[in-house]
Scaffold this motif. Structure first.
Motif, PDB file in Angstrom:
ATOM      1  N   ILE A  14       0.851  -1.186   0.000  1.00 15.76           N
ATOM      2  CA  ILE A  14       0.000   0.000   0.000  1.00 15.76           C
ATOM      3  C   ILE A  14       0.887   1.236   0.000  1.00 15.76           C
ATOM      4  CG2 ILE A  14      -1.736   1.303   1.296  1.00 15.76           C
ATOM      5  CD1 ILE A  14      -2.506  -1.358   2.651  1.00 15.76           C
ATOM      6  N   GLY A  15       0.611   2.161  -0.896  1.00 17.19           N
ATOM      7  CA  GLY A  15       1.262   3.467  -0.867  1.00 17.19           C
ATOM      8  C   GLY A  15       0.299   4.477  -0.262  1.00 17.19           C
ATOM      9  N   ILE A  16       0.758   5.217   0.738  1.00 22.90           N
ATOM     10  CA  ILE A  16      -0.076   6.250   1.362  1.00 22.90           C
ATOM     11  C   ILE A  16       0.631   7.595   1.256  1.00 22.90           C
ATOM     12  CG2 ILE A  16      -1.097   7.098   3.502  1.00 22.90           C
ATOM     13  CD1 ILE A  16      -1.663   4.291   4.351  1.00 22.90           C
ATOM     14  N   ASP A  17      -0.034   8.529   0.599  1.00 16.90           N
ATOM     15  CA  ASP A  17       0.478   9.883   0.413  1.00 16.90           C
ATOM     16  C   ASP A  17      -0.330  10.819   1.303  1.00 16.90           C
ATOM     17  OD1 ASP A  17       1.717  12.169  -0.569  1.00 16.90           O
ATOM     18  OD2 ASP A  17       0.420  12.282  -2.349  1.00 16.90           O
ATOM     19  N   ILE A  18       0.337  11.422   2.283  1.00 11.16           N
ATOM     20  CA  ILE A  18      -0.326  12.308   3.247  1.00 11.16           C
ATOM     21  C   ILE A  18       0.012  13.748   2.877  1.00 11.16           C
ATOM     22  CG2 ILE A  18      -0.560  12.910   5.684  1.00 11.16           C
ATOM     23  CD1 ILE A  18       0.523  10.072   6.322  1.00 11.16           C
ATOM     24  N   THR A  19      -0.967  14.472   2.354  1.00  3.86           N
ATOM     25  CA  THR A  19      -0.751  15.851   1.941  1.00  3.86           C
ATOM     26  C   THR A  19      -1.500  16.794   2.878  1.00  3.86           C
ATOM     27  OG1 THR A  19      -2.672  16.035   0.460  1.00  3.86           O
ATOM     28  CG2 THR A  19      -0.690  14.988  -0.430  1.00  3.86           C
ATOM     29  N   SER A  20      -1.445  18.086   2.580  1.00 11.87           N
ATOM     30  CA  SER A  20      -2.107  19.062   3.440  1.00 11.87           C
ATOM     31  C   SER A  20      -3.631  19.005   3.324  1.00 11.87           C
ATOM     32  CB  SER A  20      -1.625  20.475   3.101  1.00 11.87           C
ATOM     33  OG  SER A  20      -1.916  20.790   1.759  1.00 11.87           O
ATOM     34  N   ALA A  21      -4.152  18.369   2.270  1.00  7.28           N
ATOM     35  CA  ALA A  21      -5.598  18.358   2.052  1.00  7.28           C
ATOM     36  C   ALA A  21      -6.212  16.963   2.134  1.00  7.28           C
ATOM     37  CB  ALA A  21      -5.929  18.962   0.687  1.00  7.28           C
ATOM     38  N   THR A  22      -5.451  15.924   1.809  1.00 11.22           N
ATOM     39  CA  THR A  22      -6.030  14.585   1.719  1.00 11.22           C
ATOM     40  C   THR A  22      -5.038  13.509   2.142  1.00 11.22           C
ATOM     41  OG1 THR A  22      -5.316  14.341  -0.582  1.00 11.22           O
ATOM     42  CG2 THR A  22      -7.554  15.177  -0.228  1.00 11.22           C
ATOM     43  N   ALA A 175       9.562   8.521  -5.286  1.00 12.71           N
ATOM     44  CA  ALA A 175       8.261   7.941  -5.618  1.00 12.71           C
ATOM     45  C   ALA A 175       7.726   8.535  -6.916  1.00 12.71           C
ATOM     46  CB  ALA A 175       7.272   8.177  -4.481  1.00 12.71           C
ATOM     47  N   MET A 176       7.912   9.847  -7.085  1.00 18.53           N
ATOM     48  CA  MET A 176       7.465  10.507  -8.304  1.00 18.53           C
ATOM     49  C   MET A 176       8.195   9.958  -9.527  1.00 18.53           C
ATOM     50  SD  MET A 176       5.298  13.065  -9.113  1.00 18.53           S
ATOM     51  CE  MET A 176       5.191  14.178  -7.725  1.00 18.53           C
ATOM     52  N   GLU A 177       9.493   9.759  -9.408  1.00 15.94           N
ATOM     53  CA  GLU A 177      10.266   9.204 -10.517  1.00 15.94           C
ATOM     54  C   GLU A 177       9.787   7.799 -10.863  1.00 15.94           C
ATOM     55  OE1 GLU A 177      14.523  11.537  -9.701  1.00 15.94           O
ATOM     56  OE2 GLU A 177      14.271   9.438  -9.111  1.00 15.94           O
ATOM     57  N   ARG A 178       9.476   7.015  -9.837  1.00 19.71           N
ATOM     58  CA  ARG A 178       9.003   5.654 -10.075  1.00 19.71           C
ATOM     59  C   ARG A 178       7.680   5.672 -10.844  1.00 19.71           C
ATOM     60  NH1 ARG A 178       9.063   4.314  -4.988  1.00 19.71           N
ATOM     61  NH2 ARG A 178      11.331   4.168  -4.901  1.00 19.71           N
ATOM     62  N   ALA A 179       6.771   6.568 -10.432  1.00 18.04           N
ATOM     63  CA  ALA A 179       5.489   6.678 -11.121  1.00 18.04           C
ATOM     64  C   ALA A 179       5.662   7.191 -12.539  1.00 18.04           C
ATOM     65  CB  ALA A 179       4.551   7.595 -10.336  1.00 18.04           C
ATOM     66  N   CYS A 349       1.081   6.165  -5.877  1.00 18.85           N
ATOM     67  CA  CYS A 349       1.335   5.102  -6.840  1.00 18.85           C
ATOM     68  C   CYS A 349       2.816   4.713  -6.839  1.00 18.85           C
ATOM     69  CB  CYS A 349       0.892   5.548  -8.232  1.00 18.85           C
ATOM     70  SG  CYS A 349       1.102   4.298  -9.515  1.00 18.85           S
ATOM     71  N   GLY A 350       3.689   5.710  -6.883  1.00 16.41           N
ATOM     72  CA  GLY A 350       5.129   5.432  -6.866  1.00 16.41           C
ATOM     73  C   GLY A 350       5.565   4.695  -5.612  1.00 16.41           C
ATOM     74  N   LEU A 351       4.926   5.003  -4.484  1.00 18.10           N
ATOM     75  CA  LEU A 351       5.238   4.305  -3.244  1.00 18.10           C
ATOM     76  C   LEU A 351       4.803   2.839  -3.328  1.00 18.10           C
ATOM     77  CD1 LEU A 351       4.154   7.065  -0.702  1.00 18.10           C
ATOM     78  CD2 LEU A 351       6.488   6.257  -1.112  1.00 18.10           C
ATOM     79  N   ALA A 352       3.586   2.615  -3.814  1.00 21.86           N
ATOM     80  CA  ALA A 352       3.088   1.240  -3.904  1.00 21.86           C
ATOM     81  C   ALA A 352       3.842   0.414  -4.928  1.00 21.86           C
ATOM     82  CB  ALA A 352       1.592   1.268  -4.252  1.00 21.86           C
ATOM     83  N   MET A 353       4.463   1.074  -5.908  1.00 24.06           N
ATOM     84  CA  MET A 353       5.245   0.352  -6.923  1.00 24.06           C
ATOM     85  C   MET A 353       6.511  -0.268  -6.349  1.00 24.06           C
ATOM     86  SD  MET A 353       4.773   2.876 -10.215  1.00 24.06           S
ATOM     87  CE  MET A 353       5.955   1.975 -11.240  1.00 24.06           C
ATOM     88  N   ARG A 354       6.879   0.113  -5.140  1.00 21.09           N
ATOM     89  CA  ARG A 354       8.012  -0.535  -4.470  1.00 21.09           C
ATOM     90  C   ARG A 354       7.729  -2.006  -4.193  1.00 21.09           C
ATOM     91  NH1 ARG A 354      11.570   2.782  -1.114  1.00 21.09           N
ATOM     92  NH2 ARG A 354      11.797   0.844   0.055  1.00 21.09           N
ATOM     93  N   GLY A 355       6.458  -2.410  -4.298  1.00 26.47           N
ATOM     94  CA  GLY A 355       6.082  -3.762  -3.955  1.00 26.47           C
ATOM     95  C   GLY A 355       6.538  -4.819  -4.928  1.00 26.47           C
ATOM     96  N   ARG A 356       7.142  -4.417  -6.046  1.00 28.66           N
ATOM     97  CA  ARG A 356       7.663  -5.440  -6.964  1.00 28.66           C
ATOM     98  C   ARG A 356       8.916  -6.053  -6.367  1.00 28.66           C
ATOM     99  NH1 ARG A 356       6.532  -6.754 -11.807  1.00 28.66           N
ATOM    100  NH2 ARG A 356       5.388  -4.849 -12.308  1.00 28.66           N
ATOM    101  N   GLY A 357       8.899  -7.337  -6.114  1.00 27.63           N
ATOM    102  CA  GLY A 357      10.022  -8.014  -5.470  1.00 27.63           C
ATOM    103  C   GLY A 357      11.172  -8.260  -6.400  1.00 27.63           C
TER     104      GLY A 357
END
Length: 357
Positions: A14-22, A175-179, A349-357
């Protein structure tokens, strides 16, 4: 080593992005060469809970994560989160190629005062081997990433208090680069010349981040304090809507005719001026290659008329970011809702893409 992972994580993440609004949550599962979106959710945050990408009201953040989890019902409990790029130190070190991982870690600790501008006992760090040095065959390049331990602890505590398991703490730009690796498939011209420079503008609630990527890596960044919350607040105050109703109206339109002239056009004008300024500063910063096109991301990237006005003003081809173009989508997910949220999901999305083993 403290939890600040640069390597890959377990499958199904799971990728979780915590921003100022959401709080944005997405769960990706590797399927062959691609990914499948297994679950996702976007939930609003109370204003002031997160300021400049740092948690100020832990209870509000934990509650928003719990709401996102309740909606998404993810299969995994393992989470990757990200510290803002402004909080991280990144350096490429040149070290003897013969050093083992333990020896590299010891060398970083020994020389920490040369690389990290705060006390080592306050530091979370990690490193990744980049391969042999291009000039010296007996040396290797090592990417060092460090930040204050408190920045890592804030994020991991929020995740754990929401009943999830922190698997890795990344840096937003990584994460942005990965996405962006997925966004490239929206841009056929990059297949012929992957080293073309592409601008990516992430329009957040309070800031817009301007990045230039070349060869899939961010080579220039500039943040401007101006974002979609200003427009949402103007709509809410003028038309007596709730914050969520104003946010939907901002994206979908349907407001009175005077809204276009009195509210929307001035906002778009200001945003385009700031993007143009960032592009000009990129060019004046050095002999930088020409930007071939621009990608809009963030929750306000789909404001009606923005894409067309920006294309006319800049002379560039404009794309709206969608990192899910090649991904399979679980039958549990409303495809149309996901498509509407896609431009704002790059970091998650970029964070969750780390899940590829």
């Amino acid at each position: 080593m403290p939890l600040l992972g640069l390597g890959q994580s377990a499958k199904g993440l799971i990728g979780i992005d915590i921003t100022s609004a959401t709080v944005k949550l997405i769960e990706l599962k590797p399927t062959g060469a691609h990914f499948r979106v297994d679950s996702y959710a976007v939930r609003p945050l109370r204003e002031g809970a997160v300021v400049e990408r740092r948690v100020r009201q832990m209870g509000d953040v934990v509650e928003a994560i719990k709401r996102a989890v309740d909606h998404a019902q993810p299969h995994s409990r393992r989470v990757a989160v990200a510290v803002p790029a402004s909080a991280a130190i990144t350096k490429t070190l040149t070290l003897p190629a013969s050093l083992s991982d333990d020896e590299i870690e010891a060398r970083i600790q020994l020389d920490s005062d040369k690389h990290i501008p705060f006390p080592f006992n306050e530091v979370a760090f990690d490193f990744q081997r980049l391969g042999l040095n291009a000039r010296f065959g007996d040396q290797q390049d090592v990417l060092l990433v460090a930040c204050r331990q408190q920045d890592v602890s804030q994020l991991t505590q929020a995740v754990m208090q929401a009943g999830l398991e922190p698997a890795a703490v990344d840096v937003e730009t990584f994460a942005m680069e990965r996405a962006f690796g997925e966004l490239r498939h929206q841009l056929p011209s990059l297949a012929d010349d992957p080293d073309k420079s592409v601008a990516l503008v992430d329009i957040g609630a309070n800031m817009n981040a301007f990045h230039v990527l070349r060869g899939g890596r961010i080579v220039y960044s500039r943040d401007t304090v101006f974002g979609g919350r200003q427009l949402t607040e103007e709509i809410r105050n003028r038309y007596g809507l709730s914050f969520e109703e104003a946010g939907l109206a901002k994206k979908r339109g349907g407001l009175p005719e005077e809204y276009q002239a009195d509210v929307l056009t001035p906002f778009i004008d200001t945003l385009i001026q700031q993007i143009g300024r960032s592009l000009q500063l990129y060019y004046t910063a050095g002999r930088n290659p020409q930007v071939s096109r621009l990608i809009l991301a963030g929750g306000s990237s789909v404001i009606p008329g923005l894409r067309e006005r920006l294309a006319e003003d800049s002379g560039l081809a404009i794309e709206i970011a969608n990192p899910f173009v090649r991904m399979a989508i679980s039958s549990r997910i409303d495809i149309h809702t996901l498509a509407g949220d896609a431009p704002a999901m790059l970091t998650a999305c970029g964070l969750a893409m780390r899940g590829r083993g």
